[in-house]
Design a protein around this motif. Structure first.
Motif, mmCIF file in Angstrom:
data_model
loop_
_atom_site.group_PDB
_atom_site.id
_atom_site.type_symbol
_atom_site.label_atom_id
_atom_site.label_comp_id
_atom_site.label_asym_id
_atom_site.label_seq_id
_atom_site.Cartn_x
_atom_site.Cartn_y
_atom_site.Cartn_z
ATOM 1 N N THR A 55 0.831 -1.243 -0.097
ATOM 2 C CA THR A 55 -0.065 -0.041 -0.040
ATOM 3 C C THR A 55 0.786 1.103 -0.008
ATOM 4 O OG1 THR A 55 -1.635 -1.238 1.128
ATOM 5 C CG2 THR A 55 -1.972 1.082 1.232
ATOM 6 N N THR A 56 0.454 2.054 -1.055
ATOM 7 C CA THR A 56 1.199 3.607 -0.878
ATOM 8 C C THR A 56 -0.040 4.677 -1.084
ATOM 9 O OG1 THR A 56 1.385 4.213 -3.108
ATOM 10 C CG2 THR A 56 3.194 2.999 -1.903
ATOM 11 N N PHE A 58 -0.775 5.810 -3.858
ATOM 12 C CA PHE A 58 -1.210 5.717 -5.025
ATOM 13 C C PHE A 58 -1.208 4.242 -5.596
ATOM 14 C CE2 PHE A 58 0.483 9.819 -4.414
ATOM 15 C CZ PHE A 58 -0.683 10.647 -4.933
ATOM 16 N N SER A 59 -2.261 3.711 -5.942
ATOM 17 C CA SER A 59 -2.446 2.417 -6.243
ATOM 18 C C SER A 59 -1.516 1.903 -7.197
ATOM 19 C CB SER A 59 -3.781 1.879 -6.595
ATOM 20 O OG SER A 59 -4.406 2.453 -7.635
ATOM 21 N N GLN A 60 -1.202 2.710 -8.343
ATOM 22 C CA GLN A 60 -0.396 2.492 -9.438
ATOM 23 C C GLN A 60 1.094 2.121 -8.902
ATOM 24 O OE1 GLN A 60 -2.292 5.236 -9.168
ATOM 25 N NE2 GLN A 60 -3.923 4.397 -10.591
ATOM 26 N N GLU A 62 1.785 0.354 -6.343
ATOM 27 C CA GLU A 62 1.688 -0.847 -5.242
ATOM 28 C C GLU A 62 1.980 -2.192 -5.911
ATOM 29 O OE1 GLU A 62 -2.160 -0.397 -4.010
ATOM 30 O OE2 GLU A 62 -1.658 1.186 -2.603
#
Lengths: 94, 1217
Positions: A55-56, A58-60, A62
């Motif tokens: 997880t961060t 921004f899903s892009q 991860e």
């Protein structure tokens, strides 16, 4: 008696702590993009921590391995048995 | 480097569009080399716009010295005054200010100005030789321009030819090691004189009355009225109405207004400049966002930005043209104030996806001018028959409305072959020609409809019989059956979400006529959205240029797709097809992009929700918070319970400020809240009147909150204030200063993040007088104990159970507050106490040496000064209190108000007027409220609001407020809250300055310590000794002249005067009243009567010094101007200080540098720390004007003064240590 400076001692302490955290989940805040990571510590190479990031912000960004320099880690928490759990974040809202 | 320009000011005919509308008395600056050419072209083209007739835009580089030889060919003395510039005020000010030499020149003469371009930016220039607000003036007729200062080492070329460029609003800017970019200068201006082709005033074909005044861009405008005529005459698109095709190039061809051309991805900067005279406009640029402060990466992101006269900003779209997702097509840019938009204040940013070398044509056969690719970017592909590029793949028919988009309309069409060739690989409804969405995104789907239904705005039965608004389809039945009350639609999604939006038009074909509006065929509508990423060709919810018309007919559904890429504030949504017709009926809403992983709950029931104006947000990592959305509204067209229109315009269809004001479809006018005792001091009290119907934003003490502030309709500025709470001005930037006030115009969006620091009722209000009077206020209620219908935040401990019942109305005033029984929430127990004894009383105030005065002044003063003021020894000044960080301030306020000294004892206050005049007798109670300081809102806010105790005092009573200075806030607003209608116009305001710790305050002439004063020297052991000047910029003043005749400003102050019939519909209510600084006004008309020479009116050599404060300093002295506006009218002002500049945010070293402050309305505060000190960075001595930037109607009316900088020692003014 060690000839190391306090900064070297500080860095070594952090490296050791993260090395002992291998295989555990970790929560990290950094001052630079993307600022927040949750994932598993995979390895520590010199003063670089390898994290499989789940997880961060921004899903892009991860589900991939991030290499994070320990000097860039401002805040962290390594989750160990019996201690508070780092939330598992998902987007199954709707 | 030395650059030289020879500029000529000339009178010229300005043709403003292709319909032949023109200004026969225009005035422009032009380069000497173009003077003959432009005169010749205008002579030969009397009804066609000439490119060179535009605001003069010249360029230089940072570090250059720029010599401007100004030659005046105008029939009056004129000059060029440069904002932002460094210059010697004796030879290059472009004005005749104070004791300086005159640097304007008469007709036929020249003068050399030397400008030091010390830094990059927009050096706006205008004339100060003729500040008349009439058509005889200069600025209002087009005399303005800009010197655009680029980064050191830059060069610039013509975007069409690639060749050198001497002047022009468009340029490609290049740099040896920075990316090239497109530069577009965009000058708003307003109120210019316009005749139509026949030489008469333009008529509105819908109303057959006089048309809207000029509101344009770069001296062009493209009004709907002209285009409608072509429809009415059957020339084009006979089945259309007007507004829905106003911006449609398929029907009309391209507008005469600016088309900013570029290729997808080009870096660009729009130099946004307000060259006009009067209005604060809102610049809105579809598809794109930019940092509010381009020098600060932590600045707030904007896509709408208010701009006041004579101010300017840089709009640098993030990711370049087309934004992150590389949108192509026509992107409309406009003033979002709808009457201005309708009047023609719009243009287009045209983003091409194929190379334009001059060989292509638009669908109507007009050639497409060449456009050089930026040299450091790959050239776009050449057009081919299979892939002709925008706009030539779109299957439209010239003369008819733009086609509907492929795929998006349910039951609609598929793509043509040409469309397929241009489409993205996975084209789908709402995303056909640009991919708005990044991979891995979370998807939500919403079904929303627009409906028409009567809505009741208050308990007195004010209602909108034709309210129109958006609803979630799942709420349709409940709303139609009356189970659920309508509110502006606000939906919530976490960041990183794709929003698939199915929008159904359930509106009737016709918006019926009434006293406000004529019957309008509003037969299609859409759902236009701000901020998020979308394919502008098919999901704009609009009909622009050569794009598709992405709206639907009644009964149809269209699918849009938007991507919320990162956490944002609230983003505005509204219809773009008939917005000017029905947005004021409620057609607006918002989406909020919350932090990723957020969940949203109904604050009453705890049920998970996805929409609502009040929700509770829960997050696994950051603190939970309450989320509140407030929408200001004006032009609200309501009827009373008997069906009579409330404040209808002079005729149906008029844009002359119709209707009233509201928030979230509710209003709570003060005239209904007088109570049994008829005392305005309790108008906000829920004990006397019950809670207002307007939103009460609820939480528990200690809860974090986020207020989403938006304006849904329609034309005017509003000033949002929260009493007792504050927030960081730039939310992402911890270094920015605190605010408790925000100016807002339509479509702007702000998020205020703060916490309910203690229990009690906090007043929120759009706090100009007329707004509050008509009911745009409400409460934030923080409970101390548990209540049944409010869930507890999951990460907060449960409040204690209820021990006493919730308060309820009694009809009686509340008990008196006891401020000394508690400490402010953040006060330290051993804080040093600073005490002030303040008295409120009535006394005449002399505003200038010509005898203009307010015989009914009400002032605050220190008790020790009262006798001197009442005996006439001292002419009162607004009270300025100071304290240092860490001080506990105890202010004892005594009222000595006397009923007999009020002018309007019958309870009707006629001037300055407000809408809906009503009986509202003067209160003898009074209070003191300050912004930004820390206090217990139940005892020391100076408000008697909600269920808080009484914090006002009556005659002979005393209240002692306790305020804690919890930060170096600088200027805080200070005013009375007991009677906004009968007190404020007469002077019940002042300022509080929160200084650094250990500061002492001294008289600038004796250096003795003082307790009050607008002009002091601050001494501090740690920071430099500083001169501090407090300027209270106020309006709405009621003055009489020396003969006791009422002065009806602004009309009485207009130079050289106007005919009575012109004055009739010239003003809105909120333009009325006199104005000035610190209870003084140097109205130019008084001087003009002595010597009718406009260029001399600021001269102290001719007239002596003005009555407004003369602030004196020595060159290089550290100086701070503390600027505030505590009054009362809704017309926003600009402040400009000649020859100096400062950081926009005094607390933030990263913030931009500027020489003006814009959108100044009630509650505004700013601290202007002059860079380089007195005399600017070059320390030039002389007289510097401080003044309003509003030609209409501030400068003539006396809003100016002098900052005098000496280079030689003066016996009366000690030097700073």
């Amino acid at each position: 008696m060690s000839q190391q400076s306090i900064n070297q001692l500080h860095d070594e302490g952090l490296i050791e702590h993260f090395t002992m955290g291998k295989g555990y989940r970790v929560f990290i805040l950094t001052p630079s993009y993307p600022f927040m990571f949750i994932g598993e510590i995979k390895d520590v190479r010199d003063d670089i921590v390898d994290i499989w990031v789940e997880t961060t912000h921004f899903s892009q960004l991860e589900n991939r391995l991030w290499h994070i320099h320990i000097d860039n880690i401002e805040v962290f928490y390594i989750e160990r048995e019996g201690e508070p759990e780092i939330p598992r974040l998902s987007e199954d809202y709707y | 480097m030395l650059r030289r320009y020879h500029v000529v000011g000339i009178p010229i005919r300005i043709v403003v569009n292709n319909f032949g509308d023109h200004n026969p008395d225009g005035r422009i600056y032009v380069l000497k080399e173009n003077e003959e050419k432009v005169r010749d072209l205008v002579r030969k083209n009397p009804f066609t716009p000439v490119d060179l007739v535009e605001p003069l835009t010249i360029r230089a580089c940072e570090g250059d010295t720029v010599e401007i030889l100004f030659e005046n060919q105008l029939p009056f003395d004129a000059g060029m005054h440069f904002q932002e510039a460094d210059y010697d005020v004796f030879d290059s000010d472009g004005a005749d200010a104070g004791l300086n030499p005159d640097t304007t020149v008469p007709c036929g003469k020249s003068i050399l100005y030397r400008i030091y371009a010390s830094r990059e930016g927009t050096f706006f220039f205008t004339d100060l030789g003729n500040v008349s607000s009439t058509e005889k003036g200069s600025s209002i007729q087009g005399l303005f321009g800009a010197l655009l200062v680029q980064r050191r080492g830059s060069t610039w070329t013509d975007p069409v030819t690639g060749g050198p460029l001497h002047s022009g609003v468009y340029a490609d800017i290049h740099h040896p090691f920075l990316p090239s970019f497109r530069e577009y200068a965009w000058y708003f201006s307003d109120e210019m004189e316009i005749d139509d082709l026949t030489g008469n005033s333009p008529l509105n074909p819908m109303t057959n009355q006089e048309g809207e005044s000029f509101h344009g861009v770069n001296l062009r405008y493209e009004p709907m009225a002209n285009r409608k005529r072509l429809i009415d005459e059957g020339v084009v698109c006979p089945d259309c109405d007007a507004e829905e095709v106003h911006h449609d190039s398929w029907v009309f061809g391209d507008p005469a207004t600016p088309i900013l051309r570029g290729y997808k991805g080009d870096p660009a900067i729009i130099r946004l400049i307000h060259g006009g005279a009067k209005e604060t406009h809102v610049f809105h640029y579809h598809v794109h966002q930019w940092l509010g402060d381009p020098t600060n990466t932590q600045a707030e992101i904007l896509d709408s930005q208010a701009i006041s006269p004579q101010s300017h900003y840089d709009v640098q779209p993030l990711y370049g043209l087309g934004s992150l997702h590389g949108a192509i097509g026509d992107v409309i840019i406009h003033c979002h104030l709808y009457p201005h938009f309708g009047a023609g204040m719009w243009g287009i940013n045209r983003i091409f996806d194929t190379l334009q070398d001059g060989s292509q044509c638009y669908p109507n056969g007009m050639p497409i001018a060449p456009l050089k690719p930026l040299p450091d970017r790959p050239a776009p592909p050449e057009p081919t028959p299979e892939r002709p590029g925008f706009p030539n793949f779109i299957p439209g028919k010239v003369g008819f409305k733009a086609p509907r988009p492929p795929l998006g309309i349910v039951g609609g069409r598929e793509m043509t072959e040409l469309e397929k060739n241009t489409a993205i690989p996975n084209a789908r409804p709402g995303a056909v020609f640009a991919e708005p969405t990044l991979e891995n995104a979370n998807v939500v789907e919403f079904n929303v409809s627009a409906i028409e239904l009567p809505v009741v705005y208050n308990k007195q039965g004010w209602h909108d019989p034709k309210a129109r608004f958006y609803v979630f389809d799942e709420d349709l039945d409940d709303i139609l059956s009356g189970k659920k009350e309508p509110e502006p639609l606000v939906f919530h999604v976490p960041a990183g979400t794709v929003i698939r939006f199915n929008y159904t038009n359930r509106l009737p074909h016709i918006l019926d006529g009434d006293a406000f509006q004529l019957v309008t065929r509003t037969y299609e509508s859409g759902y236009h959205i701000h901020f998020v990423k979308f394919d502008v060709l098919v999901s704009d919810g609009a009909n622009t240029g050569w794009n598709y018309d992405s709206s639907v007919l009644p009964g149809e559904t269209i699918q849009y797709e938007w991507y919320a890429d990162t956490e944002l504030k609230a983003f505005f949504v509204h219809d773009h097809l008939f917005a000017n017709s029905h947005q004021q009926h409620g057609m607006f809403g918002a989406g909020v992009v919350q932090p990723r992983f957020s969940k949203f709950f109904d604050s009453c029931t705890g049920e998970e929700v996805d929409h609502g104006t009040q929700v509770t947000v829960s997050h696994p990592l950051i603190p939970d918070y309450r989320d509140f959305s407030l929408f200001a509204q004006d032009f609200t067209m309501l009827f009373d319970k008997d069906g009579c229109p409330i404040q209808p315009p002079p005729f149906p269809g008029s844009e002359d400020d119709p209707g009233v004001f509201a928030v979230n479809y509710k209003c709570e006018p003060l005239k209904f809240r007088l109570g049994e005792d008829c005392d305005p001091a309790y108008s906000f009290s829920s004990y006397v009147n019950g809670d207002p119907v307007t939103p009460i934003l609820r939480g528990y003490a200690g809860d974090p909150i986020r207020i989403r502030l938006l304006q849904g309709a329609h034309e005017e500025s509003h000033s949002f204030n929260v009493h007792g709470l504050k927030w960081k001005e730039e939310r992402p930037d911890l270094g920015s200063h605190f605010n408790s006030q925000q100016h807002i115009g339509i479509s702007e969006s702000f998020t205020f993040e703060t916490e309910l620091k203690g229990p009690g009722d906090y007043l929120w209000a759009f706090e100009t007088e007329e707004d509050v009077w008509l009911g745009t206020w409400g409460l934030i209620r923080a409970y101390e104990e548990l209540v049944d219908d409010l869930i507890v935040l999951t990460d907060k401990s449960c409040p204690p159970p209820r021990t006493k019942p919730l308060p309820c109305p009694t009809g009686k005033p509340p008990a008196r507050a006891e401020p000394l029984s508690t400490l402010p929430p953040h006060a330290t127990p051993c804080a040093p106490v600073r005490r002030y004894d303040v008295v409120a009383f009535q006394t005449p105030i002399i505003y200038n040496s010509y005898g203009d005065h307010d015989p009914y002044g009400i002032v605050f003063a220190l008790a020790e000064d009262v006798d001197d003021i009442l005996s006439g020894k001292k002419n009162p000044e607004p009270l300025v209190l100071r304290a240092n960080v860490g001080d506990l301030v105890e202010v004892s306020l005594t009222s000595r108000l006397k009923f007999d000294l009020f002018p309007f004892k019958d309870g009707i206050h006629p001037y300055p007027p407000v809408k809906e005049q009503a009986f509202y007798p003067p209160s003898l109670r009074i209070s003191l409220h300050t912004s930004l300081l820390d206090y217990d809102v139940r005892t020391s806010s100076g408000d008697t609001v909600g269920y808080n105790p009484d914090q006002t005092v009556g005659p002979g009573e005393v209240i002692t407020y306790r305020w804690f200075v919890d930060g170096q806030h600088g200027t805080c607003a200070m005013w009375d809250m007991a009677d906004l209608r009968n007190h404020r116009s007469f002077g019940t305001f002042g300022a509080f300055i929160a200084e650094p710790r250990f500061t002492t305050y001294h008289d600038p002439y004796t250096l003795e310590e003082v307790k009050t004063g607008a002009n002091v020297v601050l001494k501090n052991p740690l920071v430099p000794t500083t001169r501090e000047y407090v300027l209270i910029m106020h309006d709405g003043v009621r003055l009489e002249d020396k003969n006791g005749q009422l002065i009806v400003d602004p009309v009485d102050g207009i130079i050289p005067g106007i005919e009575e019939e012109e004055a009739g519909d010239l003003l809105d209510t909120y333009d009325n009243g006199s104005r000035g600084f610190n209870y003084r006004s140097e109205r130019l008309i008084n001087r003009y009567r002595e010597l009718p020479k406009l260029s001399k009116l600021f001269s102290s050599e001719v007239f002596g010094d003005p009555a407004t404060p003369i602030f004196e300093a020595y060159t290089g002295d550290a100086v701070t101007f503390c600027l505030t506006n505590p009054s009362e009218r809704r017309r926003a002002h600009t402040f400009h200080l000649h020859g100096h500049y400062w950081k926009f945010d005094s607390k933030d070293l990263d913030s931009r540098v500027q020489s003006f402050e814009g959108h100044i309305v009630a509650g505004f505060t700013a601290d202007l720390r002059l860079i380089g000190g007195a005399g600017g960075v070059y320390n030039f001595p002389g007289d510097y004007l401080y003044r309003s930037g509003n030609i209409r109607w501030d400068i003539e009316q006396g809003m100016w003064g002098i900052f005098r900088v000496h280079d030689k020692l003066k016996s009366h003014l000690p030097k700073l240590e």
